[in-house]
Scaffold this active site. Structure first.
Site, PDB file in Angstrom:
ATOM      1  N   HIS A 101      11.476  35.966  15.008  1.00 34.76           N
ATOM      2  CA  HIS A 101      12.229  36.986  15.734  1.00 34.76           C
ATOM      3  C   HIS A 101      13.463  36.408  16.416  1.00 34.76           C
ATOM      4  O   HIS A 101      14.041  37.051  17.299  1.00 34.76           O
ATOM      5  CB  HIS A 101      11.349  37.738  16.740  1.00 34.76           C
TER       6      HIS A 101
ATOM      7  N   GLU B 248      18.923  40.939  15.322  1.00 30.96           N
ATOM      8  CA  GLU B 248      17.976  41.298  16.372  1.00 30.96           C
ATOM      9  C   GLU B 248      18.662  42.353  17.225  1.00 30.96           C
ATOM     10  O   GLU B 248      19.862  42.245  17.517  1.00 30.96           O
ATOM     11  CB  GLU B 248      17.577  40.082  17.205  1.00 30.96           C
TER      12      GLU B 248
END
Length: 213
Positions: free
Chosen positions: A189, A33
């Site tokens: 995510h 990320e």
């Protein structure tokens, strides 16, 4: 039974060992990320790795997850829109972020151990849009001058391609669901969640494929 035949003789396994299954490479699923899409200017914020293991029956399964939150490297940018997507709160008191070198040491150690365990030459990155993850990983390795990067510098296994062939889906959530895996959009995510789901997807596809013998 012949005189010289061992009493406990077993038939030869009908599958290749991990050290030969992928030309000496150990598949390791990685997700990052980040603070944006440009690995040259945006910060690496999270990383997770899951080595792929092989059972006694030759079937693949996800290994243990290693992960780290990272302190943004000096001079790199963070696009606020990226934080909205990932939900990362940089100053969260329980984020326990590591500097890049420490974070890479933390996730690379179990990867190197798995490579050694299976007698492989090095790791090969498995990812969903894998070159995105590899480019950010390579950029971090270059920034800190890490000398023990276990990953191949440019080759990858991309689950976008694999899932497109196997299920006709290229989005991770849809591919996972098509493979019969659970999917929780609220957890998506996160580097850990996405890595573990990608690992399950890779194993599901690889186990369904008649590998070389």
């Amino acid at each position: 039974m012949r005189m010289n035949e061992p009493v406990d003789a077993q038939p030869a396994p009908s599958f290749l060992p991990m050290s030969r299954r992928f030309r000496g490479y150990l598949p390791v699923v990685v997700d990052v990320e980040t603070g944006g899409f440009d690995w040259n200017k945006h910060a690496l914020l999270e990383i997770a790795c899951v080595p792929i293991e092989m059972g006694a029956d030759g079937r693949f399964f996800p290994g243990e997850t290693a992960s780290a939150h990272l302190v943004p490297a000096p001079g790199l940018e963070i696009d606020p829109k990226s934080l909205e997507i990932t939900g990362i709160v940089l100053d969260h008191p329980f984020r326990f972020a590591k500097q890049e070198k420490e974070a890479l040491d933390h996730v690379f150690a179990p990867v190197r151990a798995a490579v050694k365990k299976y007698g492989c030459q090095r790791a090969i990155l498995v990812g969903h849009n894998a070159h995105f993850d590899l480019n950010f990983l390579n950029a971090a390795v270059a920034r800190v001058g890490h000398k023990r990067n276990p990953f191949h510098p440019f080759s990858v296994f991309d689950t976008v391609t694999l899932a497109g062939v196997a299920y006709g889906q290229t989005v991770l959530a849809r591919a996972a669901q098509a493979a019969g895996l659970d999917w929780n959009a609220a957890d998506a995510h996160s580097a850990v969640y996405d890595t573990e789901q990608t690992a399950r997807l890779f194993c599901k596809i690889a186990n369904a494929w008649p590998g070389p013998v």
